[in-house]
Design a protein around this motif. Structure first.
Motif, mmCIF file in Angstrom:
data_model
loop_
_atom_site.group_PDB
_atom_site.id
_atom_site.type_symbol
_atom_site.label_atom_id
_atom_site.label_comp_id
_atom_site.label_asym_id
_atom_site.label_seq_id
_atom_site.Cartn_x
_atom_site.Cartn_y
_atom_site.Cartn_z
ATOM 1 N N GLN A 82 28.226 47.557 29.042
ATOM 2 C CA GLN A 82 26.887 48.127 29.048
ATOM 3 C C GLN A 82 26.116 47.532 30.212
ATOM 4 N N MET A 83 25.626 48.389 31.090
ATOM 5 C CA MET A 83 24.946 47.936 32.300
ATOM 6 C C MET A 83 23.509 48.444 32.281
ATOM 7 N N ASN A 84 22.572 47.525 32.209
ATOM 8 C CA ASN A 84 21.146 47.857 32.205
ATOM 9 C C ASN A 84 20.483 47.302 33.457
ATOM 10 N N SER A 85 19.297 47.787 33.739
ATOM 11 C CA SER A 85 18.515 47.310 34.894
ATOM 12 C C SER A 85 19.364 47.290 36.159
ATOM 13 N N LEU A 86 20.048 48.373 36.410
ATOM 14 C CA LEU A 86 20.961 48.434 37.544
ATOM 15 C C LEU A 86 20.225 48.315 38.869
ATOM 16 N N LYS A 87 20.903 47.684 39.818
ATOM 17 C CA LYS A 87 20.366 47.458 41.159
ATOM 18 C C LYS A 87 21.292 48.109 42.182
ATOM 19 N N PRO A 88 20.782 48.432 43.350
ATOM 20 C CA PRO A 88 21.650 49.009 44.391
ATOM 21 C C PRO A 88 22.854 48.123 44.703
ATOM 22 N N GLU A 89 22.694 46.817 44.603
ATOM 23 C CA GLU A 89 23.805 45.905 44.886
ATOM 24 C C GLU A 89 24.886 45.918 43.816
ATOM 25 N N ASP A 90 24.666 46.630 42.713
ATOM 26 C CA ASP A 90 25.704 46.815 41.696
ATOM 27 C C ASP A 90 26.652 47.949 42.064
ATOM 28 N N THR A 91 26.350 48.680 43.126
ATOM 29 C CA THR A 91 27.209 49.779 43.562
ATOM 30 C C THR A 91 28.598 49.275 43.915
ATOM 31 N N ALA A 92 29.604 49.839 43.278
ATOM 32 C CA ALA A 92 30.993 49.404 43.460
ATOM 33 C C ALA A 92 31.904 50.281 42.621
ATOM 34 N N VAL A 93 33.193 50.107 42.833
ATOM 35 C CA VAL A 93 34.188 50.647 41.904
ATOM 36 C C VAL A 93 34.435 49.567 40.857
ATOM 37 N N TYR A 94 34.341 49.944 39.608
ATOM 38 C CA TYR A 94 34.511 49.007 38.499
ATOM 39 C C TYR A 94 35.881 49.208 37.865
ATOM 40 N N TYR A 95 36.566 48.078 37.650
ATOM 41 C CA TYR A 95 37.909 48.085 37.096
ATOM 42 C C TYR A 95 37.967 47.242 35.825
ATOM 43 N N CYS A 96 38.748 47.700 34.863
ATOM 44 C CA CYS A 96 39.068 46.835 33.735
ATOM 45 C C CYS A 96 40.509 46.370 33.896
ATOM 46 N N ALA A 97 40.828 45.245 33.249
ATOM 47 C CA ALA A 97 42.159 44.673 33.385
ATOM 48 C C ALA A 97 42.471 43.814 32.173
ATOM 49 N N VAL A 98 43.751 43.632 31.957
ATOM 50 C CA VAL A 98 44.255 42.814 30.853
ATOM 51 C C VAL A 98 44.554 41.412 31.371
ATOM 52 N N LYS A 99 44.024 40.408 30.697
ATOM 53 C CA LYS A 99 44.304 39.025 31.082
ATOM 54 C C LYS A 99 45.653 38.631 30.493
ATOM 55 N N THR A 100 46.600 38.352 31.352
ATOM 56 C CA THR A 100 47.966 38.116 30.914
ATOM 57 C C THR A 100 48.465 36.703 31.192
ATOM 58 N N SER A 101 47.647 35.873 31.841
ATOM 59 C CA SER A 101 48.084 34.507 32.105
ATOM 60 C C SER A 101 47.031 33.536 31.594
ATOM 61 N N ARG A 102 47.394 32.247 31.619
ATOM 62 C CA ARG A 102 46.475 31.202 31.183
ATOM 63 C C ARG A 102 45.526 30.759 32.290
ATOM 64 N N GLY A 103 45.544 31.472 33.401
ATOM 65 C CA GLY A 103 44.682 31.103 34.506
ATOM 66 C C GLY A 103 43.215 31.330 34.206
ATOM 67 N N THR A 104 42.399 30.972 35.151
ATOM 68 C CA THR A 104 40.958 31.089 34.962
ATOM 69 C C THR A 104 40.544 32.540 34.772
ATOM 70 N N TYR A 105 39.570 32.758 33.908
ATOM 71 C CA TYR A 105 39.221 34.136 33.560
ATOM 72 C C TYR A 105 38.475 34.846 34.675
ATOM 73 N N TRP A 106 37.918 34.083 35.631
ATOM 74 C CA TRP A 106 37.173 34.719 36.710
ATOM 75 C C TRP A 106 38.052 35.083 37.906
ATOM 76 N N SER A 107 39.332 34.743 37.815
ATOM 77 C CA SER A 107 40.254 35.014 38.914
ATOM 78 C C SER A 107 41.042 36.291 38.643
ATOM 79 N N ALA A 108 41.022 37.217 39.610
ATOM 80 C CA ALA A 108 41.758 38.463 39.441
ATOM 81 C C ALA A 108 43.252 38.235 39.278
ATOM 82 N N SER A 109 43.770 37.141 39.805
ATOM 83 C CA SER A 109 45.205 36.863 39.702
ATOM 84 C C SER A 109 45.641 36.552 38.269
ATOM 85 N N SER A 110 44.711 36.307 37.374
ATOM 86 C CA SER A 110 45.031 36.040 35.973
ATOM 87 C C SER A 110 45.206 37.327 35.173
#
Length: 124
Positions: A82-110
């Motif tokens: 849920q995205m509220n109070s959207l700003k122009p800088e939020d413009t992007a392609v948004y992706y969802c993904a499954v976390k499959t490793s024990r790596g850090t949650y903020w890293s795409a490689s996880s």
């Protein structure tokens, strides 16, 4: 093999709201933590939000904290953003993904099993 399909993107004015959905199939959805990332033109893919397998733990990037909320419905095999109070800088392609490793949650490689992405454009 997990398949992910995002939806809900579109064009919205600054200050508006959108709700993104990510439907999963082909795996045990309730076993995985899930994440949302975004990528703007010419920029690297960046972490937006994460939710644990049961939904009890979430984390949001500082840039969206207080404006975006991640949630999930394991009965529907779907994760939401849920995205509220959207700003122009939020413009992007948004992706969802499954976390499959024990790596850090903020890293795409996880993460593996990425969706195709949904475009969000915020006009000023």
């Amino acid at each position: 093999q997990v398949q992910l399909v995002e939806s809900g993107g579109g064009l919205v004015q600054a200050g508006g709201s959108l709700r993104l959905s990510c439907a999963a199939s082909g795996g045990t959805f309730s076993s995985y933590a899930m994440g949302w990332f975004r990528q703007a033109p010419g920029k690297e893919r960046e972490f937006v939000a994460m939710i644990s397998s049961g939904g009890g733990t979430t984390s949001h990037a500082d840039s969206v904290k207080g404006r975006f909320t991640i949630s999930r419905d394991n009965a529907k095999n779907t994760v939401y953003l849920q995205m509220n109070s959207l700003k122009p800088e939020d413009t992007a392609v948004y992706y969802c993904a499954v976390k499959t490793s024990r790596g850090t949650y903020w890293s795409a490689s996880s993460y593996a099993y990425w969706g195709q992405g949904t475009q969000v454009t915020v006009s000023s």
